[in-house]
Design a protein around this motif. Structure first.
Motif, PDB file in Angstrom:
ATOM      1  N   GLY A 268      33.176  85.295  32.106  1.00 28.82           N
ATOM      2  CA  GLY A 268      33.120  86.084  30.879  1.00 28.82           C
ATOM      3  C   GLY A 268      34.389  86.793  30.480  1.00 28.82           C
ATOM      4  O   GLY A 268      34.491  87.277  29.345  1.00 28.82           O
ATOM      5  N   GLU A 269      35.373  86.892  31.355  1.00 23.98           N
ATOM      6  CA  GLU A 269      36.647  87.535  31.024  1.00 23.98           C
ATOM      7  C   GLU A 269      37.780  86.858  31.784  1.00 23.98           C
ATOM      8  O   GLU A 269      37.566  86.326  32.883  1.00 23.98           O
TER       9      GLU A 269
ATOM     10  N   SER B  69      13.048  89.978  46.479  1.00 19.81           N
ATOM     11  CA  SER B  69      12.873  88.648  45.916  1.00 19.81           C
ATOM     12  C   SER B  69      13.554  88.564  44.563  1.00 19.81           C
ATOM     13  O   SER B  69      14.202  89.519  44.106  1.00 19.81           O
ATOM     14  N   GLY B  70      13.370  87.427  43.920  1.00 21.73           N
ATOM     15  CA  GLY B  70      13.900  87.281  42.574  1.00 21.73           C
ATOM     16  C   GLY B  70      13.288  88.268  41.595  1.00 21.73           C
ATOM     17  O   GLY B  70      13.861  88.537  40.540  1.00 21.73           O
ATOM     18  N   GLY B  71      12.129  88.813  41.960  1.00 20.34           N
ATOM     19  CA  GLY B  71      11.508  89.816  41.090  1.00 20.34           C
ATOM     20  C   GLY B  71      12.374  91.052  40.944  1.00 20.34           C
ATOM     21  O   GLY B  71      12.514  91.611  39.849  1.00 20.34           O
ATOM     22  N   GLU B  72      12.955  91.494  42.071  1.00 17.33           N
ATOM     23  CA  GLU B  72      13.857  92.648  42.020  1.00 17.33           C
ATOM     24  C   GLU B  72      15.068  92.354  41.135  1.00 17.33           C
ATOM     25  O   GLU B  72      15.511  93.198  40.362  1.00 17.33           O
ATOM     26  N   ARG B  73      15.603  91.132  41.250  1.00 11.14           N
ATOM     27  CA  ARG B  73      16.758  90.770  40.431  1.00 11.14           C
ATOM     28  C   ARG B  73      16.390  90.803  38.942  1.00 11.14           C
ATOM     29  O   ARG B  73      17.129  91.352  38.128  1.00 11.14           O
ATOM     30  N   ALA B  74      15.240  90.213  38.589  1.00 13.33           N
ATOM     31  CA  ALA B  74      14.838  90.169  37.192  1.00 13.33           C
ATOM     32  C   ALA B  74      14.611  91.577  36.634  1.00 13.33           C
ATOM     33  O   ALA B  74      15.045  91.899  35.522  1.00 13.33           O
ATOM     34  N   LEU B  75      13.948  92.423  37.425  1.00 13.62           N
ATOM     35  CA  LEU B  75      13.709  93.790  36.970  1.00 13.62           C
ATOM     36  C   LEU B  75      15.016  94.574  36.858  1.00 13.62           C
ATOM     37  O   LEU B  75      15.206  95.352  35.918  1.00 13.62           O
ATOM     38  N   TYR B  76      15.910  94.351  37.814  1.00 10.84           N
ATOM     39  CA  TYR B  76      17.205  95.039  37.768  1.00 10.84           C
ATOM     40  C   TYR B  76      17.952  94.680  36.491  1.00 10.84           C
ATOM     41  O   TYR B  76      18.499  95.543  35.798  1.00 10.84           O
ATOM     42  N   HIS B  77      17.954  93.399  36.147  1.00 12.42           N
ATOM     43  CA  HIS B  77      18.674  92.968  34.949  1.00 12.42           C
ATOM     44  C   HIS B  77      17.941  93.374  33.671  1.00 12.42           C
ATOM     45  O   HIS B  77      18.548  93.420  32.598  1.00 12.42           O
ATOM     46  N   ALA B  78      16.652  93.662  33.782  1.00 16.69           N
ATOM     47  CA  ALA B  78      15.928  94.183  32.625  1.00 16.69           C
ATOM     48  C   ALA B  78      16.200  95.668  32.415  1.00 16.69           C
ATOM     49  O   ALA B  78      16.241  96.156  31.284  1.00 16.69           O
ATOM     50  N   LEU B  79      16.428  96.382  33.519  1.00 14.35           N
ATOM     51  CA  LEU B  79      16.647  97.821  33.437  1.00 14.35           C
ATOM     52  C   LEU B  79      18.087  98.168  33.072  1.00 14.35           C
ATOM     53  O   LEU B  79      18.344  99.191  32.437  1.00 14.35           O
ATOM     54  N   TYR B  80      19.037  97.326  33.495  1.00 15.97           N
ATOM     55  CA  TYR B  80      20.453  97.616  33.288  1.00 15.97           C
ATOM     56  C   TYR B  80      21.119  96.405  32.629  1.00 15.97           C
ATOM     57  O   TYR B  80      20.700  95.265  32.847  1.00 15.97           O
ATOM     58  N   PRO B  81      22.171  96.611  31.861  1.00 19.07           N
ATOM     59  CA  PRO B  81      22.877  95.464  31.250  1.00 19.07           C
ATOM     60  C   PRO B  81      23.806  94.769  32.247  1.00 19.07           C
ATOM     61  O   PRO B  81      25.003  94.616  32.027  1.00 19.07           O
ATOM     62  N   ALA B  82      23.238  94.341  33.387  1.00 27.24           N
ATOM     63  CA  ALA B  82      24.018  93.747  34.474  1.00 27.24           C
ATOM     64  C   ALA B  82      24.235  92.260  34.204  1.00 27.24           C
ATOM     65  O   ALA B  82      23.267  91.521  33.994  1.00 27.24           O
ATOM     66  N   ARG B  83      25.497  91.824  34.238  1.00 26.47           N
ATOM     67  CA  ARG B  83      25.790  90.425  33.893  1.00 26.47           C
ATOM     68  C   ARG B  83      26.826  89.789  34.810  1.00 26.47           C
ATOM     69  O   ARG B  83      27.352  88.721  34.492  1.00 26.47           O
ATOM     70  N   HIS B  84      27.169  90.395  35.928  1.00 25.26           N
ATOM     71  CA  HIS B  84      28.177  89.787  36.785  1.00 25.26           C
ATOM     72  C   HIS B  84      27.685  88.422  37.279  1.00 25.26           C
ATOM     73  O   HIS B  84      26.572  88.290  37.799  1.00 25.26           O
ATOM     74  N   ALA B  85      28.534  87.414  37.108  1.00 26.33           N
ATOM     75  CA  ALA B  85      28.125  86.023  37.309  1.00 26.33           C
ATOM     76  C   ALA B  85      27.704  85.734  38.738  1.00 26.33           C
ATOM     77  O   ALA B  85      26.768  84.960  38.973  1.00 26.33           O
TER      78      ALA B  85
END
Length: 342
Positions: A190-191, A28-44
């Motif tokens: 971003g680039e 779910s979106g929970g996995e996405r939120a936790l993933y982005h909290a654990l790693y500096p993941a920013r791919h659009a």
């Protein structure tokens, strides 16, 4: 009759054995939120539904490595609970995007087996496949693991080492249905760097570093339901240290690679990989990438880059010494295909 699971030992594996892994996992979106909290993941593409829709997808898919970790985590109780080390990967293909609400299951087939000369352990090769609730395969990869023997007197099996491809052929890469980078918004991504801006042999130093924290890596490993003892039980190693899950290093390095590869939006192939040296809490991970190859795809505006991602505790530099062994600062050597706008 014992009701607890002590895990399989080397002598418990047989060639051709198929293992259906527990437990299904709805992401779910929970996995996405936790993933982005654990790693500096920013791919659009993995951050924004509207960005993904502008690229022809119905919504933002889960980060590709969320799929990998979820499928991988299912296999641990059956494949690597008694592992000494996870040695490598090959023939990895991401076969379909995973979206919030999808339920993933995993199964593995033993495709190779070899007892080590010390008679105390052996190497098991498995091909693991992740499948969603519709019966669609979303991921397939091979990994090989060194596993302890439980019975040192168990006879050695006949050695079978699978013939594995060194590179996933471009024609075998699966491009998500509808993906279209013709109207790609580089400003939002971003680039400005696109497929043609990268040259084979180019080295990209991703500059940034992240220090691994004990609590974060254990949270991540629990998130993927990876139960390997070496990650949690400090008494499992003689040095009293918890080993950082190799996938945690992969995700950290991939997230760090955003700086210089922000437009390498989707991972579609894992050609090979090695966890070169152990990683522990307190280590600071940095990353660099070598461009190995470029290829066209049939999808509009979409190109593919073959990239070698290296995670290190040092700086961008030689991978191996004169003895052919990885330099002690190198943690990860990962060869993968990514999709990028042309």
């Amino acid at each position: 009759m014992t009701k607890t699971n002590s895990g399989r030992f080397f002598e418990d594996y047989t060639l051709g054995q198929v293992i259906q892994h527990a437990v299904p996992r709805t992401v779910s979106g929970g996995e996405r939120a936790l993933y982005h909290a654990l790693y500096p993941a920013r791919h659009a593409l993995h951050s924004s539904d509207t960005f993904a829709q502008s690229c022809g997808l119905p919504a933002s898919p889960m980060d590709d490595l969320i799929t990998f970790h979820t499928v991988f985590g299912k296999t641990v109780p059956d494949v690597s609970l008694n592992a000494v080390a996870n040695l490598g990967y090959a023939e990895g293909r991401f076969l379909a995007p995973v979206y919030p609400g999808d339920t993933l299951t995993s199964r593995s087939e033993v495709i190779g087996i070899k007892q080590n000369s010390n008679g105390k352990s052996g190497v098991v090769y498995v091909r693991t496949t992740g499948t969603n609730q519709h019966g669609t395969d979303v991921l397939s990869y091979v990994r090989w693991v060194m596993v302890r023997k439980g019975d040192l007197n168990a006879p050695a099996p006949e050695t079978v080492i699978p013939d594995l491809g060194k590179v996933v052929a471009v024609d075998d890469l699966v491009i998500p249905e509808g993906l279209n980078f013709s109207d790609y918004d580089f400003g939002l991504a971003g680039e400005p760097h696109r497929w043609g801006d990268y040259q084979v042999g180019e080295i990209i130093d991703h500059v940034d570093g992240v220090t691994i924290e004990e609590a974060e890596h254990m949270l991540a490993t629990r998130l993927w339901q990876n139960t390997a003892k070496v990650h949690f039980d400090a008494t499992n190693r003689e040095d009293g240290k918890r080993l950082i899950y190799g996938g945690h290093v992969i995700s950290m390095a991939r997230a760090l690679s955003f700086n210089g590869l922000a437009n390498a939006q989707m991972i579609v192939g894992l050609n090979g990989g090695a966890h070169a040296n152990p990683c522990f809490s307190g280590d600071t991970i940095r990353a660099w990438t070598e461009v190995l190859d470029r290829a066209d795809t049939d999808a509009p505006g979409v190109g593919a880059l073959r990239l070698r991602l290296v995670a290190t505790k040092g700086k961008a530099g030689p991978l191996k010494g004169e003895d052919g062994k990885y330099a002690p600062d190198v943690l990860l050597d990962l060869d993968y295909w990514a999709l990028i706008p042309q």
